[in-house]
Design an enzyme around this catalytic site. Structure first.
Site, mmCIF file in Angstrom:
data_model
loop_
_atom_site.group_PDB
_atom_site.id
_atom_site.type_symbol
_atom_site.label_atom_id
_atom_site.label_comp_id
_atom_site.label_asym_id
_atom_site.label_seq_id
_atom_site.Cartn_x
_atom_site.Cartn_y
_atom_site.Cartn_z
ATOM 1 N N GLU A 78 0.854 -1.201 0.000
ATOM 2 C CA GLU A 78 0.000 0.000 0.000
ATOM 3 C C GLU A 78 0.881 1.239 0.000
ATOM 4 O O GLU A 78 1.820 1.351 0.800
ATOM 5 C CB GLU A 78 -0.917 0.032 1.218
ATOM 6 C CG GLU A 78 -1.794 1.284 1.241
ATOM 7 C CD GLU A 78 -2.741 1.347 2.429
ATOM 8 O OE1 GLU A 78 -3.540 2.309 2.512
ATOM 9 O OE2 GLU A 78 -2.673 0.439 3.294
ATOM 10 N N GLU A 118 -7.851 2.576 -4.103
ATOM 11 C CA GLU A 118 -8.632 2.463 -2.870
ATOM 12 C C GLU A 118 -9.554 3.664 -2.725
ATOM 13 O O GLU A 118 -9.142 4.806 -2.936
ATOM 14 C CB GLU A 118 -7.708 2.414 -1.647
ATOM 15 C CG GLU A 118 -6.867 1.169 -1.540
ATOM 16 C CD GLU A 118 -6.098 1.157 -0.227
ATOM 17 O OE1 GLU A 118 -6.577 1.798 0.745
ATOM 18 O OE2 GLU A 118 -5.026 0.530 -0.168
ATOM 19 N N GLU A 154 -6.498 -5.001 7.862
ATOM 20 C CA GLU A 154 -5.563 -3.913 8.119
ATOM 21 C C GLU A 154 -5.162 -3.886 9.604
ATOM 22 O O GLU A 154 -5.853 -4.424 10.457
ATOM 23 C CB GLU A 154 -6.195 -2.567 7.739
ATOM 24 C CG GLU A 154 -6.524 -2.431 6.254
ATOM 25 C CD GLU A 154 -7.087 -1.065 5.918
ATOM 26 O OE1 GLU A 154 -6.397 -0.302 5.227
ATOM 27 O OE2 GLU A 154 -8.222 -0.761 6.347
#
Length: 756
Positions: free
Chosen positions: A521, A610, A702
């Site tokens: 990410e 995202e 996450e």
């Protein structure tokens, strides 16, 4: 049965009054051509028709204030009797005897006509007195020079005849003055009103011409008769027009300053009086005569009145400059004047905003909105202290400035205002509507500066809104300091982008079963030149609010695509990038991303976009832009992930309608619920994982920070995770080192696109 629609009454009525005026003009023209013996009867027929026209108009249109019309009927009837009286008092030579009953009725007619003009506007209206006085002096000067002075001093008339002529001239002057008053005070400008004003002017002019002919010995009887009767015909035409019903009794709600043409008339009168005075002095060539003295006195008096009127206008303009036209409250200028008071007491300033007013105004129109503002203004005046200054700042925003002490407390006043404004508003033609209010309160001690009082009140008002509205908030200096700091931070953000202070760090996404890195990410970091790091939670929300996120997000996307040329080509890695709602609203966003991928020779499968749940909702609302951008990206191999899933406004409908491939489960589920391991908490995680499988989506957990969390997620069937347990975000070079140390990565797919 269906009935035919009724015809509008306006059209035939307008035609009727035009016919009357046309026929009246023809009759008057013909009357001037017939023999002297027939002419009086023609004139009396015209006079009688005027009385009938007024009676018909009053009966048909039913004015709310009919008194002046009936006075006109009486006045015109008196002139008819005067003509009959003069006809019966003719000498053998055809000249009316004087005095006669005709003279008495004529004097009565003038008095009645003057009363009708006076009663044209309902009694009790004092406005227009100065203008009327100015016109009285101007008209008096002309009347003195052209009529009264010659009557008094040429020796041709005396006794009762002189008195009657002076009476007639005086009444003419009164009619002129009263007509000016009507013009100044009345707010109507209807066709009937204009015809009546023309009639009054024609009557005054005709009487002046009659006196001029009388003094010069010229026979203008036919011309003056036509003038009088023409004035009556105009009255009849006015009475037959539909607007006669709304032409009387009305006054101006907000009187305006004198228009330019009216001031021009006043100046012209001053110049005319001066000219008459000079002419009299030249004609006398000796000691001052009464004519000169009177004209000088009239000129001086008019000058004084003009100065007084200018003072009135200045006061009126100053007052109107401090008033809100709609509500009659003060305006921002008045509030600022009060705040600038040299020696203010302890005071409190309240800024009031009507919650939901804009929606009401947009839905039901400005008429309904104005009605709400008027009612809100009335309620505010009712509940605030009597000495308070109440103003309308703009739109639906009001302010109250009140001295504290004597039991006056800012929060207490704010609560009374909230209670008063929350009652339903009865609007014409619709059901009652409820509105609430938000209020900012700023206490202001006498010793405190007032420079930023309105700014502070606005900050307090915003705090009340952010807390949900329908409440008040007291100004807090700490909030202001934070706002200033945020404003500076936004300014620094733009500089930081140009100065290269931003960087992109990457946090690996690992497969729980093997621990292999399968994606990463991209996370934005800001480091100042002195080495100080600004936390993302501090500057990213500000970037969103200010719109700076568009430029910053564009830079991040360009940097990620450049890094992907190595990450994807050498290691088959894909990178997820968070995209804001501001970026998605740009119809060129998708194409700009595809252009960056193409420039760096990176396939769409290497990128995962995202979006948060808030952006997800925005996308649904703005389907023509956001959803279209996401679909365009997806059609070119880019995958779509929902970030922080499960904490906000999740809906199965959104997942069904939008192009989504990956769910990133919010860290609150892993950090708290997984760690505690309660059955109820684990049920939520199982539900999210099962939902993803049913919909064919991949799930990434996450904020995994411990081995216990990772093991339990793996046991629940979660395939992928990221967090400090595996690695902290780091520059791309650190990620590349980690990938190279682990050797070749296995072919593992995230939503079929993370690895190729």
């Amino acid at each position: 049965m269906t009935s035919l629609p009724r015809a509008s009454p306006v059209a035939p009525s307008a035609v009727g009054h035009r016919w009357y005026l046309g026929i009246g003009a023809i009759v008057l023209a013909a009357g001037s051509l017939v023999s002297p013996q027939v002419r009086p009867w023609v004139y009396m027929a015209v006079t009688a028709s005027v009385m009938i026209a007024i009676a018909v108009g009053v009966r048909k249109y039913r004015p709310a204030w009919p008194a002046p019309w009936w006075l006109i009927v009486a006045g015109v009837g008196s002139t008819l009797l005067a003509n009959l009286g003069w006809a019966m008092a003719l000498t053998p030579a055809g000249v009316p005897r004087f005095p006669s009953v005709g003279d008495l009725f004529y004097a009565a007619a003038l008095v009645l006509l003057a009363l009708s003009v006076y009663w044209w506007v309902r009694p009790g209206q004092r406005r227009g007195a100065v203008e009327a006085a100015i016109m009285t002096l101007g008209g008096g000067a002309f009347s003195w020079a052209l009529v009264i002075e010659p009557l008094l001093f040429d020796g041709r008339f005396s006794g009762l005849r002189l008195g009657s002529y002076l009476l007639y001239a005086g009444i003419d002057l009164v009619i002129l003055v009263l007509t000016v008053r009507v013009v100044v005070v009345s707010r109507v400008r209807t066709p009937a009103y204009r015809l009546m004003a023309a009639s009054a002017c024609l009557l005054i002019i005709t009487n002046t011409v009659n006196f001029a002919a009388l003094l010069s010995g010229t026979n203008l009887d036919t011309l003056t008769a036509l003038g009088w009767l023409g004035a009556y015909v105009l009255i009849g035409g006015a009475a037959l027009h539909p607007s006669m019903a709304r032409s009387t009794g009305n006054v101006a709600v907000n009187p305006s300053p004198a228009p330019r043409r009216r001031m021009l008339i006043y100046v012209s009168l001053i110049l005319a009086i001066s000219g008459l005075t000079v002419t009299s002095l030249v004609a006398d060539l000796g000691p001052r005569s009464p004519r000169t003295v009177v004209l000088e006195l009239l000129g001086c008096a008019m000058s004084v009145l003009l100065i007084f009127r200018l003072s009135q206008l200045a006061t009126l303009l100053n007052r109107r400059a401090l008033l809100d036209v709609l509500t009659g409250l003060g305006n921002r200028a008045l509030l600022q004047e009060r705040l600038d008071n040299a020696a203010p007491p302890d005071e409190v300033l309240l800024l009031v905003d009507l919650d939901g007013f804009r929606d009401l105004n947009d839905s039901f129109g400005h008429k309904a909105g104005d009605a709400v503002l008027l009612e809100a203004a009335r309620r505010l005046r009712t509940v605030v202290p009597g000495h308070a200054t109440v103003v309308r700042i703009s739109g639906d925003e009001f302010a109250i400035l009140a001295a504290t002490g004597d039991g006056v407390d800012g929060p207490a006043v704010a609560q009374r205002i909230l209670d008063a404004l929350h009652h339903p508003y009865q609007l014409p033609g619709m059901s009652a509507r409820h509105l609430a209010a938000s209020i900012g309160v700023v206490p202001m001690p006498a010793s405190a500066p007032r420079t930023h009082a309105l700014r502070d009140a606005d900050l307090a008002l915003r705090s009340a809104r952010h807390q949900g509205g329908k409440q008040y908030a007291v100004y807090d200096a700490a909030v202001h300091a934070e706002r200033l700091a945020n404003t500076q931070l936004v300014a620094d953000m733009h500089h930081a982008l140009d100065a290269g202070e931003f960087s992109v760090h990457y946090q690996p996404v690992v497969e729980l079963a093997t621990g292999d890195i399968v994606a990463a990410e991209a996370l934005l970091r800001w480091t100042r030149p002195d080495g100080t790091s600004i936390p993302p939670m501090q500057f990213i929300p500000l970037a969103e609010q200010s719109g700076a996120i568009v430029a910053i997000g564009g830079w991040v996307m360009a940097q990620v695509c450049a890094d992907l040329s190595t990450l994807h080509h050498e290691h088959g890695l894909s990178v997820t990038v968070n995209v804001s709602a501001h970026q998605l609203r740009d119809p060129k966003f998708a194409q700009s991303v595809l252009d960056l991928l193409r420039q760096n020779d990176v396939p769409g499968s290497a990128l995962i976009v995202e979006i948060t749940e808030t952006v997800l909702i925005t996308s649904v609302v703005d389907a023509a832009t956001s959803t279209e951008q996401l679909q365009t990206l997806r059609d070119n191999g880019v995958r779509i992930a929902i970030d922080d899933f499960g904490t906000g406004y999740s809906s199965l409908a959104y997942l069904r309608q939008l192009p989504v491939d990956i769910l990133k489960m919010d860290g609150s589920f892993t950090a708290e619920q997984i760690e505690q391991g309660a059955a109820k908490d684990l049920a939520f995680i199982r539900t999210i994982l099962e939902l993803s499988r049913i919909l064919g989506l991949q799930t990434i957990a996450e904020a995994v920070e411990t081995a216990t969390q990772a093991d339990r997620l793996n046991g629940l069937g979660c395939d992928l995770a990221q967090g400090y347990h595996f690695a902290r975000p780091a520059p791309v070079a650190t990620l590349l080192d980690a990938l190279r140390q682990r050797g070749p990565l296995p072919v593992i797919a995230v939503g079929s696109v993370v690895r190729s």
